[in-house]
Scaffold this active site. Sequence first.
Site, short mmCIF file in Angstrom:
data_model
loop_
_atom_site.label_atom_id
_atom_site.label_comp_id
_atom_site.label_asym_id
_atom_site.label_seq_id
_atom_site.Cartn_x
_atom_site.Cartn_y
_atom_site.Cartn_z
N ASP A 22 0.78 -1.24 0.00
CA ASP A 22 0.00 0.00 0.00
C ASP A 22 0.82 1.30 0.00
OD1 ASP A 22 -2.53 -0.86 -0.33
OD2 ASP A 22 -3.16 -0.65 1.76
N LYS A 25 3.19 1.43 -4.97
CA LYS A 25 4.03 0.91 -6.07
C LYS A 25 3.27 0.90 -7.40
CE LYS A 25 4.44 -2.88 -3.65
NZ LYS A 25 3.86 -2.47 -2.36
N THR A 26 2.04 0.41 -7.36
CA THR A 26 1.28 0.28 -8.60
C THR A 26 0.83 1.65 -9.11
OG1 THR A 26 0.59 -1.90 -7.86
CG2 THR A 26 -0.66 -0.93 -9.67
N HIS A 85 3.46 -9.25 -1.56
CA HIS A 85 4.72 -9.49 -0.87
C HIS A 85 5.31 -10.87 -1.17
CE1 HIS A 85 7.82 -9.39 2.07
NE2 HIS A 85 7.32 -10.44 2.69
N1 GTP Z 1 -2.13 10.63 -1.11
C1 GTP Z 1 -1.58 9.71 -1.90
N2 GTP Z 1 -2.08 8.45 -1.94
C2 GTP Z 1 -1.50 7.56 -2.75
C3 GTP Z 1 -0.38 7.89 -3.54
N3 GTP Z 1 0.00 6.80 -4.24
C4 GTP Z 1 -0.86 5.82 -3.89
N4 GTP Z 1 -1.76 6.27 -3.01
C5 GTP Z 1 -2.86 5.49 -2.43
O1 GTP Z 1 -2.33 4.43 -1.66
C6 GTP Z 1 -3.10 3.25 -1.80
C7 GTP Z 1 -2.22 2.11 -2.24
O2 GTP Z 1 -1.70 2.36 -3.53
P1 GTP Z 1 -1.16 1.17 -4.46
O3 GTP Z 1 -0.53 1.82 -5.64
O4 GTP Z 1 -2.19 0.15 -4.69
O5 GTP Z 1 -0.04 0.58 -3.50
P2 GTP Z 1 0.86 -0.72 -3.74
O6 GTP Z 1 2.16 -0.43 -3.10
O7 GTP Z 1 0.87 -1.08 -5.19
O8 GTP Z 1 0.09 -1.82 -2.92
P3 GTP Z 1 0.27 -3.44 -3.00
O9 GTP Z 1 0.44 -3.81 -4.44
O10 GTP Z 1 -1.01 -3.95 -2.42
O11 GTP Z 1 1.46 -3.75 -2.16
C8 GTP Z 1 -4.20 3.59 -2.79
O12 GTP Z 1 -5.36 3.95 -2.08
C9 GTP Z 1 -3.65 4.80 -3.53
O13 GTP Z 1 -4.64 5.63 -4.06
C10 GTP Z 1 0.12 9.24 -3.47
O14 GTP Z 1 1.09 9.62 -4.12
N5 GTP Z 1 -0.51 10.10 -2.63
MG MG Z 2 0.40 -2.92 -6.13
#
Ligand code: GTP
Ligand code: MG
Length: 392
Positions: A22, A25-26, A85
């Site tokens: 969270d 990354k994506t 993970h």
């Molecule tokens: N405020 C803010 N929120 C963000 C940002 N980038 C991501 N988020 C939020 O963080 C949450 C997780 O984002 P993801 O991109 O799914 O994170 P991840 O690291 O890919 O998560 P996993 O693949 O589950 O490990 C989502 O609700 C996004 O909208 C950012 O730059 N700013």
């Molecule tokens: Mg992801």
Amino acid sequence: MSKTAYVRTKPHLNIGTMGHVDHGKTTLTAAITKVLSARGTGTFVPFDRIDRAPEEAQRGITINIAHVEYETDTRHYAHVDMPGHADYVKNMVTGAAQLDGAILVVSALDGIMPQTAEHVLLARQVGVDHIVVALNKADAGDEELTDLVELEVRDLLSAHGYGGDSAPVVRVSGLKALEGDPRWTGAIEALLDAVDTYVPMPERYVDAPFLLPVENVLTITGRGTVVTGAVERGTVRVGDRVDVLGGLGTDTETVVTGLETFGKPMESAQAGDNVALLLRGVPRDAVRRGHVVAAPGSVRPSRRFTAQVYVLSAREGGRTTPVATGYRPQFYIRTADVVGDIDLGEAAVARPGDTVAMTVELGRDVPLEPGLGFAIREGGRTVGAGTVTAVA
Ligand SMILES: Nc1nc2c(ncn2[C@@H]2O[C@H](COP(=O)(O)OP(=O)(O)OP(=O)(O)O)[C@@H](O)[C@H]2O)c(=O)[nH]1
Ligand SMILES: [Mg+2]
């Protein structure tokens, strides 16, 4: 499928996002493709198109890797964003991800979390030499707190031998960049510049005999069996003869009749390229994930080897109890997943946190060579990481 041929105009590198669940990354991966599509050197891949494996990859797949490709002014990148993970651990330790450099994504709001540290440790163990840090969610973060997070991340990198003082740390917002906010699209540009300049072009063993660990197998109706994966070494051209080796008695010699990268035909593929190979007359069930496609006669599969192994500590997600001679876990070697018996010799036992020498007898033949990295897994978690020292 587009038929525009792939033209190799820029050096190709494999990078990927890593970091705690969270932390974004994506979202960041999607934002990078958006910024580069605006520049005209990439195709925008929205968030919900990245966070899942392509449909044809779903059959029989145990490790998910989502790839996107893009170009900066100087380089062509394949970028992998692994969905969870457990997939990081598997892909990193087995070398399936083959990263030349990594973007460590750390939320400026949360700072270092357990998987942040674990991924840095894993990257070090598998030989990823360069990490660029994206301090994400900087749009929502307090400046002073973000400064502290930056210090903390630099310390973490230094603790793992990454030169935390010199590593680029770029404050970004994947979310705001995706929304097109110029301040934050500019930050993505800065991050990409940091990757371009800080991650050096790795040495490619293009002159070595060709070898590709098979990641996935598909059938194209009317054309035949296709294998996909990243070329580990060497070069392959359409028309080349190759061996398909699996250690299951189905080893066969065939001919490469087609070659593509990201849907684009290519005449030759080389070490580091992510490719699909069309193989002449190979039945769908004669090849599977874990097999190796290699230049004829260049590798000899075997099942006995000695290795140096680090037994993960409980803190790193490993075992809480020692392992002993006779222990029979799964070995993840390149893309293969094979059971093996371990013999610890005189030491007889190894505790979590120990580094030990062992002899391994695999359940089937696998192409092995000194220096090859592998992971040891048990009940769905990684309990060890090792390197082959000699093949018996
Ligand atoms: N405020 C803010 N929120 C963000 C940002 N980038 C991501 N988020 C939020 O963080 C949450 C997780 O984002 P993801 O991109 O799914 O994170 P991840 O690291 O890919 O998560 P996993 O693949 O589950 O490990 C989502 O609700 C996004 O909208 C950012 O730059 N700013
Ligand atoms: Mg992801």
